[in-house]
Design a protein around this motif. Structure first.
Motif, PDB file in Angstrom:
ATOM      1  N   ASN A  99       0.819  -1.217   0.000  1.00  0.00           N
ATOM      2  CA  ASN A  99       0.000   0.000   0.000  1.00  0.00           C
ATOM      3  C   ASN A  99       0.855   1.269   0.000  1.00  0.00           C
ATOM      4  O   ASN A  99       0.453   2.308   0.539  1.00  0.00           O
ATOM      5  N   LYS A 100       2.017   1.188  -0.629  1.00  0.00           N
ATOM      6  CA  LYS A 100       2.931   2.330  -0.704  1.00  0.00           C
ATOM      7  C   LYS A 100       2.225   3.554  -1.275  1.00  0.00           C
ATOM      8  O   LYS A 100       1.451   3.466  -2.230  1.00  0.00           O
ATOM      9  N   ASP A 101       2.490   4.701  -0.653  1.00  0.00           N
ATOM     10  CA  ASP A 101       1.955   6.006  -1.054  1.00  0.00           C
ATOM     11  C   ASP A 101       0.452   6.141  -0.805  1.00  0.00           C
ATOM     12  O   ASP A 101      -0.181   7.046  -1.357  1.00  0.00           O
ATOM     13  N   ARG A 102      -0.107   5.272   0.011  1.00  0.00           N
ATOM     14  CA  ARG A 102      -1.513   5.390   0.373  1.00  0.00           C
ATOM     15  C   ARG A 102      -1.641   5.843   1.824  1.00  0.00           C
ATOM     16  O   ARG A 102      -0.781   5.548   2.664  1.00  0.00           O
ATOM     17  N   VAL A 103      -2.698   6.573   2.110  1.00  0.00           N
ATOM     18  CA  VAL A 103      -3.025   6.962   3.480  1.00  0.00           C
ATOM     19  C   VAL A 103      -4.158   6.054   3.948  1.00  0.00           C
ATOM     20  O   VAL A 103      -5.241   6.041   3.351  1.00  0.00           O
ATOM     21  N   LEU A 104      -3.892   5.293   5.001  1.00  0.00           N
ATOM     22  CA  LEU A 104      -4.842   4.278   5.452  1.00  0.00           C
ATOM     23  C   LEU A 104      -5.530   4.715   6.739  1.00  0.00           C
ATOM     24  O   LEU A 104      -4.888   5.206   7.674  1.00  0.00           O
ATOM     25  N   ALA A 105      -6.849   4.533   6.777  1.00  0.00           N
ATOM     26  CA  ALA A 105      -7.646   4.826   7.967  1.00  0.00           C
ATOM     27  C   ALA A 105      -8.072   3.515   8.606  1.00  0.00           C
ATOM     28  O   ALA A 105      -8.518   2.594   7.915  1.00  0.00           O
ATOM     29  N   ASN A 106      -7.941   3.435   9.924  1.00  0.00           N
ATOM     30  CA  ASN A 106      -8.299   2.219  10.652  1.00  0.00           C
ATOM     31  C   ASN A 106      -9.163   2.550  11.861  1.00  0.00           C
ATOM     32  O   ASN A 106      -8.876   3.494  12.593  1.00  0.00           O
ATOM     33  N   GLU A 107     -10.221   1.750  12.050  1.00  0.00           N
ATOM     34  CA  GLU A 107     -11.134   1.908  13.179  1.00  0.00           C
ATOM     35  C   GLU A 107     -11.234   0.592  13.956  1.00  0.00           C
ATOM     36  O   GLU A 107     -10.948  -0.480  13.419  1.00  0.00           O
ATOM     37  N   TYR A 108     -11.624   0.704  15.213  1.00  0.00           N
ATOM     38  CA  TYR A 108     -11.869  -0.463  16.081  1.00  0.00           C
ATOM     39  C   TYR A 108     -10.654  -1.384  16.170  1.00  0.00           C
ATOM     40  O   TYR A 108     -10.782  -2.609  16.271  1.00  0.00           O
ATOM     41  N   VAL A 109      -9.464  -0.792  16.133  1.00  0.00           N
ATOM     42  CA  VAL A 109      -8.230  -1.581  16.152  1.00  0.00           C
ATOM     43  C   VAL A 109      -7.947  -2.066  17.567  1.00  0.00           C
ATOM     44  O   VAL A 109      -7.766  -1.258  18.492  1.00  0.00           O
ATOM     45  N   VAL A 110      -7.905  -3.375  17.756  1.00  0.00           N
ATOM     46  CA  VAL A 110      -7.636  -3.938  19.075  1.00  0.00           C
ATOM     47  C   VAL A 110      -6.165  -3.718  19.417  1.00  0.00           C
ATOM     48  O   VAL A 110      -5.270  -4.140  18.686  1.00  0.00           O
ATOM     49  N   ARG A 111      -5.938  -3.041  20.537  1.00  0.00           N
ATOM     50  CA  ARG A 111      -4.578  -2.779  20.989  1.00  0.00           C
ATOM     51  C   ARG A 111      -4.167  -3.721  22.118  1.00  0.00           C
ATOM     52  O   ARG A 111      -2.994  -4.046  22.259  1.00  0.00           O
ATOM     53  N   ARG A 112      -5.151  -4.134  22.920  1.00  0.00           N
ATOM     54  CA  ARG A 112      -4.869  -5.052  24.021  1.00  0.00           C
ATOM     55  C   ARG A 112      -6.063  -5.998  24.187  1.00  0.00           C
ATOM     56  O   ARG A 112      -7.205  -5.630  23.928  1.00  0.00           O
ATOM     57  N   LEU A 113      -5.773  -7.217  24.650  1.00  0.00           N
ATOM     58  CA  LEU A 113      -6.823  -8.210  24.910  1.00  0.00           C
ATOM     59  C   LEU A 113      -6.438  -9.000  26.145  1.00  0.00           C
ATOM     60  O   LEU A 113      -5.336  -9.561  26.207  1.00  0.00           O
ATOM     61  N   GLU A 114      -7.332  -9.029  27.133  1.00  0.00           N
ATOM     62  CA  GLU A 114      -7.055  -9.735  28.379  1.00  0.00           C
ATOM     63  C   GLU A 114      -8.258 -10.581  28.789  1.00  0.00           C
ATOM     64  O   GLU A 114      -9.402 -10.230  28.499  1.00  0.00           O
ATOM     65  N   LYS A 115      -7.981 -11.682  29.488  1.00  0.00           N
ATOM     66  CA  LYS A 115      -9.047 -12.502  30.073  1.00  0.00           C
ATOM     67  C   LYS A 115      -9.310 -12.004  31.483  1.00  0.00           C
ATOM     68  O   LYS A 115      -8.402 -11.967  32.318  1.00  0.00           O
ATOM     69  N   MET A 116     -10.572 -11.601  31.746  1.00  0.00           N
ATOM     70  CA  MET A 116     -10.917 -11.152  33.093  1.00  0.00           C
ATOM     71  C   MET A 116     -11.060 -12.331  34.039  1.00  0.00           C
ATOM     72  O   MET A 116     -10.547 -12.318  35.156  1.00  0.00           O
ATOM     73  N   SER A 117     -11.760 -13.378  33.575  1.00  0.00           N
ATOM     74  CA  SER A 117     -11.945 -14.563  34.406  1.00  0.00           C
ATOM     75  C   SER A 117     -12.552 -15.682  33.586  1.00  0.00           C
ATOM     76  O   SER A 117     -13.024 -15.461  32.461  1.00  0.00           O
ATOM     77  N   SER A 118     -12.534 -16.876  34.150  1.00  0.00           N
ATOM     78  CA  SER A 118     -13.227 -18.029  33.580  1.00  0.00           C
ATOM     79  C   SER A 118     -14.343 -18.402  34.534  1.00  0.00           C
ATOM     80  O   SER A 118     -14.138 -18.431  35.755  1.00  0.00           O
ATOM     81  N   VAL A 119     -15.535 -18.675  33.983  1.00  0.00           N
ATOM     82  CA  VAL A 119     -16.678 -19.008  34.834  1.00  0.00           C
ATOM     83  C   VAL A 119     -17.365 -20.253  34.299  1.00  0.00           C
ATOM     84  O   VAL A 119     -17.321 -20.546  33.103  1.00  0.00           O
ATOM     85  N   LYS A 120     -18.022 -20.978  35.181  1.00  0.00           N
ATOM     86  CA  LYS A 120     -18.824 -22.132  34.794  1.00  0.00           C
ATOM     87  C   LYS A 120     -19.881 -22.387  35.847  1.00  0.00           C
ATOM     88  O   LYS A 120     -19.753 -21.947  37.001  1.00  0.00           O
ATOM     89  N   ASP A 121     -20.936 -23.075  35.414  1.00  0.00           N
ATOM     90  CA  ASP A 121     -22.025 -23.448  36.321  1.00  0.00           C
ATOM     91  C   ASP A 121     -22.590 -22.239  37.067  1.00  0.00           C
ATOM     92  O   ASP A 121     -22.727 -22.244  38.301  1.00  0.00           O
ATOM     93  N   ILE A 122     -22.945 -21.186  36.326  1.00  0.00           N
ATOM     94  CA  ILE A 122     -23.560 -20.028  36.968  1.00  0.00           C
ATOM     95  C   ILE A 122     -24.828 -19.646  36.216  1.00  0.00           C
ATOM     96  O   ILE A 122     -24.961 -19.895  35.014  1.00  0.00           O
TER      97      ILE A 122
END
Length: 274
Positions: A203-226
């Protein structure tokens, strides 16, 4: 994976598909609400795997942005997350938002959906179906046919515990009954309004726009039987990047099974000032 196993697809370069193997049956969670609440459902998670090093990804990014603006007549709200993979970095342009973590996430979908190869741009919907990311009709069809689950009812507090760290505390109900197989409560920190001038690569010489780009991803917790109404609380901590601006960011919260299927999601904007 060797580079030859990667593809950069344009329109007509692939087809949509969904998981049909028995291991993908919806077993981890069940809806425990009224028929009317089930009919309304909640948002559909739409994930884009993209790269500034892929010549056809900018078209998909534009389509993704239009999806976020509500340009399409969809019956369901959507939660959007764009992951920039790093396997095109060898072609001459290193994507500033690319990460091997997102490549690993895409590879997990390739395996879960029984695909032959990894490619960009790729869309995955609710962790169950996929299509080429710049084919609008296939994308809309995937969203329309996706199963919907009630949105969790999390309330969030945001605190910069240090100049380079953001703490997010969530409290609320999942609004979906979870059985013994369990789900992971995942929290993604995403950024919008990004503009990049590419000086090399596909994409040389192009100006690119990006939205909703994930910068970080973490697991808060694991749950079961609730139950669907049980209150769940937790905290995640995100390391922040240079130039972080909370007014351009949001968090996406989603319930994910071990086979990467989504069972409910919610999106929250960050306060303008933190």
């Amino acid at each position: 994976m060797a580079p030859r196993l990667f593809s950069c697809f344009g329109r007509g370069g692939g087809s949509s598909s969904s998981a049909s193997d028995p291991k993908h049956d919806d077993k981890a969670a069940t809806v425990d609400l009224s028929a009317e609440e089930q009919r309304r459902g909640g948002p559909v998670v739409v994930e884009l795997f993209s790269s500034q090093g892929c010549a056809t990804s900018p078209e998909a990014e534009l389509l993704f942005s239009r999806l976020g603006r509500g340009d399409f007549n969809l019956d369901a709200p959507v939660v959007l997350m764009a992951y920039h993979v790093d396997y095109w970095d060898y072609t001459g342009w290193k994507d500033p938002f690319g990460s091997s973590q997102w490549t690993v996430r895409q590879k997990a979908y390739v395996e879960a959906l029984n695909l032959d190869t990894m490619f960009t741009p790729q869309i995955v919907v609710q962790g169950r179906a996929q299509c080429v990311g710049n084919e609008d009709e296939a994308l809309i069809s995937c969203i329309a046919s996706a199963p919907r689950f009630p949105a969790p009812s999390f309330q969030a507090t945001f605190e910069k515990s240090s100049p380079d760290s953001l703490q997010v505390t969530l409290t609320g109900a999942l609004r979906t009954k979870v059985n013994h197989e369990g789900v992971n409560i995942m929290v993604a920190l995403y950024e919008g309004g990004l503009v990049t001038s590419c000086t090399a690569g596909a994409n040389k010489d192009r100006v690119l726009a990006n939205e909703y780009v994930v910068r970080r991803l973490e697991k808060m917790s694991s749950v079961k039987d609730i139950s669907a109404k049980k209150t769940v609380s937790g905290t995640v901590n995100f390391s922040l990047w240079e130039g972080f601006n909370s007014a351009k960011c949001g968090v996406a919260i989603f319930l994910e099974s071990s086979s990467h299927q989504i069972f409910g999601s919610q999106s929250l904007k960050l306060p303008d000032k933190l």
